[in-house]
Design a protein around this motif. Sequence first.
Motif, short mmCIF file in Angstrom:
data_model
loop_
_atom_site.label_atom_id
_atom_site.label_comp_id
_atom_site.label_asym_id
_atom_site.label_seq_id
_atom_site.Cartn_x
_atom_site.Cartn_y
_atom_site.Cartn_z
N GLY A 108 2.68 -10.11 -8.41
CA GLY A 108 2.13 -8.83 -8.00
C GLY A 108 0.62 -8.78 -8.14
N LYS A 109 0.04 -7.85 -7.43
CA LYS A 109 -1.42 -7.70 -7.46
C LYS A 109 -1.91 -7.29 -8.85
CE LYS A 109 -1.54 -8.73 -3.21
NZ LYS A 109 -1.56 -10.14 -2.92
N SER A 110 -1.14 -6.45 -9.53
CA SER A 110 -1.54 -6.02 -10.88
C SER A 110 -1.57 -7.21 -11.83
CB SER A 110 -0.58 -4.96 -11.41
OG SER A 110 -0.68 -3.80 -10.64
N THR A 111 -0.62 -8.12 -11.66
CA THR A 111 -0.57 -9.32 -12.48
C THR A 111 -1.78 -10.20 -12.21
OG1 THR A 111 1.84 -9.25 -12.43
CG2 THR A 111 0.83 -11.32 -13.09
N GLU A 112 -2.16 -10.33 -10.93
CA GLU A 112 -3.33 -11.14 -10.57
C GLU A 112 -4.60 -10.55 -11.17
OE1 GLU A 112 -3.55 -11.72 -6.35
OE2 GLU A 112 -1.48 -12.40 -6.25
N ALA B 190 -8.23 -9.70 -5.54
CA ALA B 190 -6.93 -9.09 -5.83
C ALA B 190 -6.98 -7.57 -5.64
CB ALA B 190 -6.48 -9.43 -7.25
N ARG B 191 -8.07 -6.97 -6.06
CA ARG B 191 -8.22 -5.51 -5.87
C ARG B 191 -8.29 -5.15 -4.39
NH1 ARG B 191 -9.15 -2.39 -10.24
NH2 ARG B 191 -9.71 -3.43 -12.17
N ALA B 192 -9.05 -5.94 -3.62
CA ALA B 192 -9.16 -5.69 -2.18
C ALA B 192 -7.82 -5.88 -1.49
CB ALA B 192 -10.21 -6.62 -1.57
N SER B 193 -7.10 -6.90 -1.89
CA SER B 193 -5.79 -7.16 -1.32
C SER B 193 -4.82 -6.03 -1.65
CB SER B 193 -5.25 -8.49 -1.85
OG SER B 193 -3.95 -8.73 -1.38
N ARG B 194 -4.87 -5.53 -2.87
CA ARG B 194 -4.01 -4.43 -3.26
C ARG B 194 -4.37 -3.16 -2.50
NH1 ARG B 194 -3.50 -2.46 -9.41
NH2 ARG B 194 -5.53 -1.56 -8.96
N ALA B 195 -5.65 -2.91 -2.33
CA ALA B 195 -6.10 -1.73 -1.59
C ALA B 195 -5.65 -1.80 -0.13
CB ALA B 195 -7.60 -1.59 -1.68
N ALA B 196 -5.72 -3.00 0.46
CA ALA B 196 -5.32 -3.17 1.85
C ALA B 196 -3.82 -2.99 2.02
CB ALA B 196 -5.74 -4.55 2.34
N SER B 197 -3.05 -3.43 1.03
CA SER B 197 -1.59 -3.30 1.14
C SER B 197 -1.12 -1.87 0.85
CB SER B 197 -0.89 -4.28 0.19
OG SER B 197 -1.12 -3.91 -1.15
N ASP B 198 -1.95 -1.07 0.19
CA ASP B 198 -1.59 0.33 -0.10
C ASP B 198 -1.76 1.23 1.12
OD1 ASP B 198 -0.95 -0.30 -2.67
OD2 ASP B 198 -2.81 0.47 -3.55
#
Length: 59
Positions: free
Chosen positions: A2-6, A50-58
């Motif tokens: 998961g992104k939080s783990t990364e 990882a933060r950018a990827s998480r933001a894009a997936s949200d």
Amino acid sequence: MGKSTEIARAKARRLKGMIKESDGIALEDERLKAEGRREQAEARREEALARASRAASDR
């Protein structure tokens, strides 16, 4: 993974780099100090990705 783990792994790696840099300062070891700074920079980059990827997936 998961992104939080990364993000958490990147923060832990950045902390490890801070410790290496601090040890390098205390031991007057320029190589260790530089290695710690490099590790911190890489971890900051990984965390940002990882933060950018998480933001894009949200979205």
